[in-house]
Write a protein that holds these residues in place. Sequence first.
Motif: not given
Length: 93
Positions: A4-7, A34-37, A40-44
């Motif tokens: 998620d951090l890389m995304a 972590g912060g996926a939710a 911006s935009p919220t991360l799949t």
Amino acid sequence: MASDLMAEGALTALREHGRSVPGDVAVIGFDDLGGAANSSPTLTTVRNPVVEMATSAVEQLLHLLSKNAVPRETPVPLVFSPQLVIRNSTPGN
């Protein structure tokens, strides 16, 4: 697919280069820790059942350490199913 951090870094870079997510590029992370939710935009993302995995590992370890443990010739593999958490970084939401 990456952590998620890389995304989240990819979301920032794409935005800085004028690309639309998910319009031009779909982005999927991996972890949902972590912060996926909150991105911006919220991360799949793909979520692993971390609590269940850790609980199982501890139970197996305690069993092996117990006085009554019988060594197995072949370990029994455990498979935990991940969950796809669909949010706004992929089309079709």
